[in-house]
Design a protein around this motif. Sequence first.
Motif, mmCIF file in Angstrom:
data_model
loop_
_atom_site.group_PDB
_atom_site.id
_atom_site.type_symbol
_atom_site.label_atom_id
_atom_site.label_comp_id
_atom_site.label_asym_id
_atom_site.label_seq_id
_atom_site.Cartn_x
_atom_site.Cartn_y
_atom_site.Cartn_z
ATOM 1 N N VAL A 153 0.824 -1.212 0.000
ATOM 2 C CA VAL A 153 0.000 0.000 0.000
ATOM 3 C C VAL A 153 0.860 1.265 0.000
ATOM 4 O O VAL A 153 0.631 2.189 -0.796
ATOM 5 C CB VAL A 153 -0.961 0.010 1.206
ATOM 6 C CG1 VAL A 153 -1.708 1.338 1.290
ATOM 7 C CG2 VAL A 153 -1.951 -1.148 1.111
ATOM 8 N N ASP A 156 2.660 1.690 -3.320
ATOM 9 C CA ASP A 156 1.700 2.074 -4.357
ATOM 10 C C ASP A 156 1.425 3.575 -4.291
ATOM 11 O O ASP A 156 1.455 4.277 -5.304
ATOM 12 C CB ASP A 156 0.412 1.281 -4.164
ATOM 13 C CG ASP A 156 -0.608 1.534 -5.253
ATOM 14 O OD1 ASP A 156 -0.768 0.664 -6.120
ATOM 15 O OD2 ASP A 156 -1.269 2.588 -5.228
ATOM 16 N N GLU A 157 1.184 4.059 -3.095
ATOM 17 C CA GLU A 157 0.912 5.494 -2.916
ATOM 18 C C GLU A 157 2.120 6.329 -3.321
ATOM 19 O O GLU A 157 1.980 7.367 -3.979
ATOM 20 C CB GLU A 157 0.534 5.768 -1.469
ATOM 21 C CG GLU A 157 0.126 7.209 -1.195
ATOM 22 C CD GLU A 157 -0.392 7.412 0.213
ATOM 23 O OE1 GLU A 157 -0.843 8.535 0.505
ATOM 24 O OE2 GLU A 157 -0.356 6.460 1.015
ATOM 25 N N ARG A 184 -7.259 6.606 -1.755
ATOM 26 C CA ARG A 184 -6.747 5.690 -0.731
ATOM 27 C C ARG A 184 -7.752 4.576 -0.453
ATOM 28 O O ARG A 184 -7.387 3.409 -0.262
ATOM 29 C CB ARG A 184 -6.449 6.451 0.561
ATOM 30 C CG ARG A 184 -5.977 5.545 1.698
ATOM 31 C CD ARG A 184 -5.792 6.319 2.994
ATOM 32 N NE ARG A 184 -5.493 5.390 4.086
ATOM 33 C CZ ARG A 184 -6.409 4.723 4.780
ATOM 34 N NH1 ARG A 184 -7.699 4.874 4.508
ATOM 35 N NH2 ARG A 184 -6.052 3.902 5.760
ATOM 36 N N ARG A 187 -7.545 2.154 -3.205
ATOM 37 C CA ARG A 187 -6.240 1.474 -3.124
ATOM 38 C C ARG A 187 -6.296 0.320 -2.124
ATOM 39 O O ARG A 187 -5.812 -0.778 -2.403
ATOM 40 C CB ARG A 187 -5.164 2.482 -2.737
ATOM 41 C CG ARG A 187 -3.778 1.884 -2.497
ATOM 42 C CD ARG A 187 -2.741 2.971 -2.252
ATOM 43 N NE ARG A 187 -2.450 3.705 -3.468
ATOM 44 C CZ ARG A 187 -2.677 5.016 -3.627
ATOM 45 N NH1 ARG A 187 -3.208 5.732 -2.637
ATOM 46 N NH2 ARG A 187 -2.378 5.611 -4.760
ATOM 47 N N SER A 200 -0.528 -5.217 -9.689
ATOM 48 C CA SER A 200 -0.404 -3.761 -9.617
ATOM 49 C C SER A 200 1.045 -3.330 -9.816
ATOM 50 O O SER A 200 1.328 -2.357 -10.524
ATOM 51 C CB SER A 200 -0.930 -3.260 -8.273
ATOM 52 O OG SER A 200 -0.856 -1.858 -8.198
#
Length: 242
Positions: A153, A156-157, A184, A187, A200
């Motif tokens: 996570v 990814d951000e 978010r 996500r 991803s």
Amino acid sequence: MTERSPAFPGRLNRSRLYEQVAEQITAWIADNGLGPGDRIPPERELATRLGVSRATLSQALVALEVVGVVAVRHGDGTVVTRAGLTGAAGPARIVEAIRAHADRLPEIIDTRDALETKLAALAAERRTGEDLARIDAALAGMAEDVEAGGRGVAGDEQFHGAVTAAAHSLLLARLMEEISELIRETRLESLSQPDRPRASLAGHRAVADAIRAGDPAAAASAMHDHVTMVSDVALLRGPTAG
């Protein structure tokens, strides 16, 4: 942190949806006085206690994570993050929040696709060596987390933030910031899907390759494909059985 394991209510009727599972879990948290930092039982145990499938339970926990009731932490299980769920209205309010989120998901996805596709194209035109280094660092961080069994996570951000910065568009960056909390939510849902973190990450690499090559059309296409793929989330597929 402490783990408590008082008995759950009776087993759920198998025709119920993830919303009802989420409501039962929320009621149990409130009834047993759990607060921020307290762990709830593992998914396998919860599924058995409630008489539901692991898929339905996972969907319910993701929905609760999105609205801020719990957090799923790699290596530490699922912990309560939100207090103030006491009273009969608490679980009902949580379900209302989950439904409101699901209703606005399609609009969030459309907005994200429009903004991030343009940002990727601009990044391919305007990226600097420093921008590429930030993109590569985000990819490496996400890969490390995913290899360790996490959802990736944070990486990814960071990746999407690095692409946004590489576009060097102040206005588009501000628009992304405006919807950052909504993104978010999607996500968390996306990266909780089976095998999604690796997929991803592969999408990120395709976007990064196009940006590095200085190909705006390829970058836009790769980002569109990526957003389309990660937007396939369980909350938009309708109810699950069991």
